[in-house]
Design a protein around this motif. Structure first.
Motif, PDB file in Angstrom:
ATOM      1  N   SER A   1       9.813 -75.620 146.554  1.00 46.72           N
ATOM      2  CA  SER A   1       9.289 -75.563 145.177  1.00 46.72           C
ATOM      3  C   SER A   1       7.711 -75.673 145.473  1.00 46.72           C
ATOM      4  N   ASP A   2       7.109 -75.142 144.678  1.00 47.07           N
ATOM      5  CA  ASP A   2       5.465 -75.303 144.711  1.00 47.07           C
ATOM      6  C   ASP A   2       4.986 -76.209 143.647  1.00 47.07           C
ATOM      7  N   ASP A   3       3.913 -76.007 143.070  1.00 45.77           N
ATOM      8  CA  ASP A   3       3.399 -77.051 141.930  1.00 45.77           C
ATOM      9  C   ASP A   3       4.343 -77.555 141.042  1.00 45.77           C
ATOM     10  N   PHE A   4       5.049 -76.457 140.481  1.00 46.61           N
ATOM     11  CA  PHE A   4       5.929 -76.802 139.271  1.00 46.61           C
ATOM     12  C   PHE A   4       7.573 -76.188 139.475  1.00 46.61           C
ATOM     13  N   PRO A   5       8.408 -76.861 139.350  1.00 46.05           N
ATOM     14  CA  PRO A   5       9.934 -76.403 139.537  1.00 46.05           C
ATOM     15  C   PRO A   5      10.096 -75.286 138.580  1.00 46.05           C
ATOM     16  N   ILE A   6      10.335 -74.482 139.339  1.00 53.55           N
ATOM     17  CA  ILE A   6      10.728 -73.092 138.187  1.00 53.55           C
ATOM     18  C   ILE A   6      12.083 -72.463 138.822  1.00 53.55           C
ATOM     19  N   ALA A   7      12.932 -72.461 137.999  1.00 52.29           N
ATOM     20  CA  ALA A   7      14.317 -71.712 138.609  1.00 52.29           C
ATOM     21  C   ALA A   7      14.615 -70.566 137.308  1.00 52.29           C
ATOM     22  N   GLU A   8      15.081 -69.592 137.808  1.00 49.47           N
ATOM     23  CA  GLU A   8      15.511 -68.579 136.825  1.00 49.47           C
ATOM     24  C   GLU A   8      16.178 -69.309 135.502  1.00 49.47           C
ATOM     25  N   PHE A   9      16.046 -68.719 134.446  1.00 52.51           N
ATOM     26  CA  PHE A   9      16.378 -69.227 132.978  1.00 52.51           C
ATOM     27  C   PHE A   9      16.386 -70.680 132.950  1.00 52.51           C
ATOM     28  N   THR A  10      15.648 -71.542 133.665  1.00 52.67           N
ATOM     29  CA  THR A  10      15.715 -73.012 133.478  1.00 52.67           C
ATOM     30  C   THR A  10      14.274 -73.185 132.489  1.00 52.67           C
ATOM     31  N   PRO A  11      14.237 -73.538 131.488  1.00 56.62           N
ATOM     32  CA  PRO A  11      13.196 -73.756 130.503  1.00 56.62           C
ATOM     33  C   PRO A  11      12.229 -74.702 131.144  1.00 56.62           C
ATOM     34  N   LEU A  12      10.865 -74.530 131.039  1.00 54.96           N
ATOM     35  CA  LEU A  12       9.967 -75.285 131.623  1.00 54.96           C
ATOM     36  C   LEU A  12       9.262 -76.195 130.562  1.00 54.96           C
ATOM     37  N   THR A  13       9.154 -77.403 131.139  1.00 52.62           N
ATOM     38  CA  THR A  13       8.307 -78.329 130.148  1.00 52.62           C
ATOM     39  C   THR A  13       7.154 -77.908 129.637  1.00 52.62           C
ATOM     40  N   GLU A  14       6.668 -78.433 128.644  1.00 52.16           N
ATOM     41  CA  GLU A  14       5.031 -78.146 128.251  1.00 52.16           C
ATOM     42  C   GLU A  14       4.258 -77.941 129.268  1.00 52.16           C
ATOM     43  N   ASP A  15       4.035 -79.103 129.963  1.00 55.53           N
ATOM     44  CA  ASP A  15       3.052 -79.421 131.078  1.00 55.53           C
ATOM     45  C   ASP A  15       3.359 -78.331 132.011  1.00 55.53           C
ATOM     46  N   GLU A  16       4.574 -78.083 132.412  1.00 51.95           N
ATOM     47  CA  GLU A  16       4.834 -77.125 133.595  1.00 51.95           C
ATOM     48  C   GLU A  16       4.577 -75.752 132.839  1.00 51.95           C
ATOM     49  N   GLN A  17       4.792 -75.387 131.628  1.00 50.98           N
ATOM     50  CA  GLN A  17       4.211 -73.935 130.737  1.00 50.98           C
ATOM     51  C   GLN A  17       2.679 -73.847 131.319  1.00 50.98           C
ATOM     52  N   LYS A  18       1.827 -75.089 130.921  1.00 51.32           N
ATOM     53  CA  LYS A  18       0.490 -75.131 131.108  1.00 51.32           C
ATOM     54  C   LYS A  18      -0.129 -74.672 132.224  1.00 51.32           C
ATOM     55  N   GLN A  19       0.723 -75.517 133.329  1.00 49.06           N
ATOM     56  CA  GLN A  19       0.262 -74.970 134.637  1.00 49.06           C
ATOM     57  C   GLN A  19       0.671 -73.607 135.324  1.00 49.06           C
ATOM     58  N   ALA A  20       1.945 -73.205 134.765  1.00 47.93           N
ATOM     59  CA  ALA A  20       2.355 -71.872 135.209  1.00 47.93           C
ATOM     60  C   ALA A  20       1.269 -70.762 134.614  1.00 47.93           C
ATOM     61  N   SER A  21       1.180 -71.051 133.176  1.00 47.83           N
ATOM     62  CA  SER A  21      -0.115 -70.193 132.709  1.00 47.83           C
ATOM     63  C   SER A  21      -1.186 -70.047 133.377  1.00 47.83           C
ATOM     64  N   LYS A  22      -1.708 -71.312 133.975  1.00 43.86           N
ATOM     65  CA  LYS A  22      -3.077 -71.183 134.535  1.00 43.86           C
ATOM     66  C   LYS A  22      -2.841 -70.732 135.935  1.00 43.86           C
ATOM     67  N   ASP A  23      -1.694 -70.632 136.551  1.00 42.87           N
ATOM     68  CA  ASP A  23      -1.486 -70.089 138.007  1.00 42.87           C
ATOM     69  C   ASP A  23      -1.260 -68.650 137.550  1.00 42.87           C
TER      70      ASP A  23
END
Length: 180
Positions: A114-136
């Protein structure tokens, strides 16, 4: 092909095998033989290379510039991708218990690399993870295409990576070739 490759600014043909003259092109666009109701779309990446007679008002009535994407547009399309992914998750036929077990397995596999945010296929992200992923996501586009990227390229990547995790989508940006 773009209109700027057909003729130079001084109206000389740039293609020896082409039988159309500059005058013939102008007549085809709006001459006496041109039937009413036809629309022509002329494309170019170099409007400065076009003869002013070709793009004068009356011959070219509408100009649309497809500029490179803004950070806001990039964020919006990424959010749409996440929303579609989460919507697909909601439509899954699995029971809640089966879904929870499979998510744990995927998260376990993903946590190993894993990197900065835990992302797996079809696993919804938390709001904070979505914000971080969007920045990335935006950062990855700006790094790979420092002069900007057209939305068509962004949309194409999203379509080709449909069903992928957000992490994979961001990684796929690095695989795209830069263009001039």
């Amino acid at each position: 092909e773009d209109i700027d490759v057909l003729f130079s600014k001084n109206r000389d043909s740039t293609c020896q095998s082409m039988s159309v003259t500059f005058s013939g092109l102008l007549n085809a666009l709006d001459g006496m033989a041109n039937p009413d109701g036809q629309l022509f779309a002329l494309t170019t990446n170099h409007i400065d290379r076009l003869d002013s007679a070709l793009i004068r008002h009356g011959r070219v009535d509408l100009r649309v510039e497809f500029s490179t994407s803004t950070d806001e547009q990039l964020k919006d399309i990424f959010k749409s991708f996440l929303d579609d992914m989460n919507e697909d998750e909601d439509k899954s036929p699995e029971t809640a218990e089966e879904s929870d077990d499979s998510n744990k397995e995927v998260q376990k596999e993903d946590s190993e690399d894993s990197d900065d945010f835990p992302i797996a296929e079809f696993t919804p992200l938390t709001e904070d993870e979505q914000k971080q992923a969007s920045k990335d996501w935006v950062k990855a586009w700006r790094k790979q295409f420092p002069l900007g990227v057209p939305m068509a390229t962004v949309q194409s990547l999203c379509i080709s990576e449909m069903g992928s995790s957000p992490k994979r989508l961001i990684e796929a940006i690095k695989e795209l070739k830069q263009y001039e």
